[in-house]
Design a protein around this motif. Sequence first.
Motif, PDB file in Angstrom:
ATOM      1  N   MET A 178      -8.073  -1.235  -6.485  1.00  0.00           N
ATOM      2  CA  MET A 178      -6.987  -1.670  -5.617  1.00  0.00           C
ATOM      3  C   MET A 178      -5.694  -0.929  -5.940  1.00  0.00           C
ATOM      4  SD  MET A 178      -7.707  -3.757  -3.206  1.00  0.00           S
ATOM      5  CE  MET A 178      -6.007  -4.204  -2.876  1.00  0.00           C
ATOM      6  N   LEU A 229      -6.005   2.473  -4.404  1.00  0.00           N
ATOM      7  CA  LEU A 229      -5.900   2.407  -2.945  1.00  0.00           C
ATOM      8  C   LEU A 229      -4.460   2.164  -2.507  1.00  0.00           C
ATOM      9  CD1 LEU A 229      -9.068   0.261  -2.087  1.00  0.00           C
ATOM     10  CD2 LEU A 229      -8.818   2.749  -2.007  1.00  0.00           C
ATOM     11  N   THR A 230      -3.720   1.395  -3.286  1.00  0.00           N
ATOM     12  CA  THR A 230      -2.332   1.102  -2.933  1.00  0.00           C
ATOM     13  C   THR A 230      -1.483   2.359  -2.922  1.00  0.00           C
ATOM     14  OG1 THR A 230      -2.552  -1.108  -3.900  1.00  0.00           O
ATOM     15  CG2 THR A 230      -0.317  -0.258  -3.557  1.00  0.00           C
ATOM     16  N   SER A 249      -1.968   7.170  -0.552  1.00  0.00           N
ATOM     17  CA  SER A 249      -1.243   8.094   0.326  1.00  0.00           C
ATOM     18  C   SER A 249      -0.294   9.005  -0.453  1.00  0.00           C
ATOM     19  CB  SER A 249      -0.452   7.306   1.373  1.00  0.00           C
ATOM     20  OG  SER A 249       0.478   6.428   0.747  1.00  0.00           O
ATOM     21  N   THR A 269     -10.060  -8.100   0.967  1.00  0.00           N
ATOM     22  CA  THR A 269      -8.837  -7.338   0.684  1.00  0.00           C
ATOM     23  C   THR A 269      -9.162  -5.917   0.262  1.00  0.00           C
ATOM     24  OG1 THR A 269      -7.753  -9.381  -0.029  1.00  0.00           O
ATOM     25  CG2 THR A 269      -6.717  -7.296  -0.665  1.00  0.00           C
ATOM     26  N   LEU A 270     -10.172  -5.759  -0.564  1.00  0.00           N
ATOM     27  CA  LEU A 270     -10.591  -4.425  -0.988  1.00  0.00           C
ATOM     28  C   LEU A 270     -11.109  -3.616   0.192  1.00  0.00           C
ATOM     29  CD1 LEU A 270     -11.120  -2.436  -3.323  1.00  0.00           C
ATOM     30  CD2 LEU A 270     -13.342  -3.500  -3.626  1.00  0.00           C
ATOM     31  N   SER A 317      -8.101  -2.523   2.427  1.00  0.00           N
ATOM     32  CA  SER A 317      -7.347  -1.420   1.820  1.00  0.00           C
ATOM     33  C   SER A 317      -8.147  -0.126   1.855  1.00  0.00           C
ATOM     34  CB  SER A 317      -6.979  -1.776   0.373  1.00  0.00           C
ATOM     35  OG  SER A 317      -6.189  -2.942   0.320  1.00  0.00           O
ATOM     36  N   THR A 318      -9.454  -0.223   1.705  1.00  0.00           N
ATOM     37  CA  THR A 318     -10.298   0.970   1.768  1.00  0.00           C
ATOM     38  C   THR A 318     -10.272   1.583   3.154  1.00  0.00           C
ATOM     39  OG1 THR A 318     -11.739   0.042   0.055  1.00  0.00           O
ATOM     40  CG2 THR A 318     -12.616   1.860   1.366  1.00  0.00           C
ATOM     41  N   VAL A 361      -7.862   1.452   5.280  1.00  0.00           N
ATOM     42  CA  VAL A 361      -6.577   2.123   5.452  1.00  0.00           C
ATOM     43  C   VAL A 361      -6.607   3.512   4.815  1.00  0.00           C
ATOM     44  CG1 VAL A 361      -4.128   2.017   4.874  1.00  0.00           C
ATOM     45  CG2 VAL A 361      -5.312  -0.038   5.613  1.00  0.00           C
ATOM     46  N   CYS A 362      -7.207   3.623   3.651  1.00  0.00           N
ATOM     47  CA  CYS A 362      -7.298   4.921   2.972  1.00  0.00           C
ATOM     48  C   CYS A 362      -8.227   5.865   3.720  1.00  0.00           C
ATOM     49  CB  CYS A 362      -7.775   4.731   1.534  1.00  0.00           C
ATOM     50  SG  CYS A 362      -6.600   3.829   0.493  1.00  0.00           S
TER      51      CYS A 362
END
Length: 654
Positions: free
Chosen positions: A364, A367-368, A371, A400-401, A404-405, A407-408
């Motif tokens: 996490m 992933l945060t 970018s 949640t994981l 976020s994944t 989004v990446c």
Amino acid sequence: MMGNESSQLSGLEIEEKAVEITDFWCHYQAKINDSCRYFSLKSDGSVSVFKGEAAAGPLWAISTPLEKFSNNLLKYRHPCIVRYISAWQQRSTLHLATEYVQPLSQVLNSLTPLQICIGLNNILRALVFLHEQAGMSHNNVSISAIYVTGDGQWKLGGLQYLCPFTELTSAYLKHARLHRYDKAVDPNEDSYEITTKVDQYSFAVLVDDVFKGKNNDEVPYLKEFKSFCRDTLQHQNPAKRTNLSEVLQHNFFNHEFITIYKFLSFLPLKSEEEKADFFSHILDTLKCYDEETVAKQLSGLLLSRLAMLDQTARKDVIPFILKPKNDRVQNGENSGFFNLTVFKGHVKPRLMQLFGVRDSQIRMLLLTHFSKFVQVFTHEELSHHILPELLLGIKDIDDTLVASTLVCLSELVPILGADTVIGGKRSKLFTDGRPNPKTKLPISQLTRSPERKKSLRDLPCSEDVFEHSELNTFDNPLILNERPSPVGGESMEDEIITKESSTSKVDSEADWSDWENTNRQLTVIEPDSTISPPLNDEQLIQLEPAAADPLLKNDFIPKEDLIAKKTLLQKAALNAKKNILDISELDIKNQKSDYFKKNTDEFDFFADMMPVIEKPAVVSVDTSEIAQGLSSKLNFVPDENLDESEGWGENWND
């Protein structure tokens, strides 16, 4: 060379050229394919392979030097000792696989004094472990017994002479002297009754060798430490040589940079209060040191699992470490700690390792900040290493994981393409609904004078803009009706309906750029004008678009005059229908410049069911009505007095 099929490590590929050749073995670099990738900083399965043959000598009667080295690596595990992976026998050759390492002699010239100081600290810790925890003497401390890992950490090797202190005798040292480093051997060691201080003397020689040619001012307390080694560790009386654990207490191994290194190395032993205070100020302290040195020596410790799970580090350290430094920092944006070159060389390999860690908190965190560092990876690294790990994350049960994944993964689409990221067959399911202008506006219209402000009427839109709602398309006096049908059977209302439908269709398909064309000329016929020639077809065509433009009507003709003129134009058109007696008058060749109104009586030409064609006659039209508009020439009234033999009066094929 050895083939993969005969080794205990499947997928092992060994380079043909050796990186080091000693009296006992040859050192090769190798790679393990389709296996664990985390033996080296490169995360590509790089390892080191030692190949050794049998050697002659009293110490090798039972086992070869490489075999003893391998057995001692397997038995004595320490973070500062070369990591053992595997060993196997092929014919008469023993193979030892270890973590990826390089001989210190090959990289020593490129190291800074601060890096050498940290390296000596590691070797000293390994020797203290062997002396105090294992009760073993190394007996071969020298540059040739030290290796450097991919991330710059010094590791102790050369354990082929390792033996317990209880077995360390003058005879043993005499047998081992043949292949030991001559400079590191005490000339008087055969006469000493105490033989347990051999490694102290060798370590003092090592300090002198690694700092040869270096400036004493580059590291705090370096000059004092050299004097301490000569006076204490190389004392002629072995009994006065201090223990190596006491050497670690010297100021040379306790200056600021070394203190940070030690704190990170022993992070599991620190309390929560100590860690919170440490991580709150560490970056400010490290800014005083060279970025290359900090990245090479501390990046691995700063991105260790324990550091990344600490709350203070996640807030005050990790966001800066995971972001390359950018000179063009926008307002409110935090700058990274390492420049791009250093980041790619030392932090990026760590990130590739961390993406293989199956810890939700670490994933996490990556992933945060994904970018921030995604651009440093190559396409091959993203597609072969990062993308497979991300695709694995979308199958986790943690919502949640997974979110976020995803989004990446969207960050990778512009870089790798959707075909690579999502796979499978794709098709075009959506279209672009934006208006596509057919023509471009003239340059003269694009460069209008800045003094004139655009009104609502100047802007292109999909519908006409009127000041009053009653002025619709039908009531617009400047829109002229199309020429009625020659048979004259349709009513005026039908013509108007047809005209309205035709106009709406043209308007919807017309080019919007024509709406702003203010250069068109408007022809206006004054009621009391003395000009007699009527409007021809070309003039009608010119008049109609100008009248249809609502932007022009207020600039040229008053509204009341337009309504009155339109009424007179329609009356004149109806009268003209009745006065056309010959269809030949509709031909362009017979068009008259002047028309005069002729009052004739209507009669029923359907009486005998035969059309009677009258001779051409001049039609006179009242000039006052001509001035109000145009006349329609599409109606005719046949004359039964004409001779049938005259036919149509001319050849229409001419």
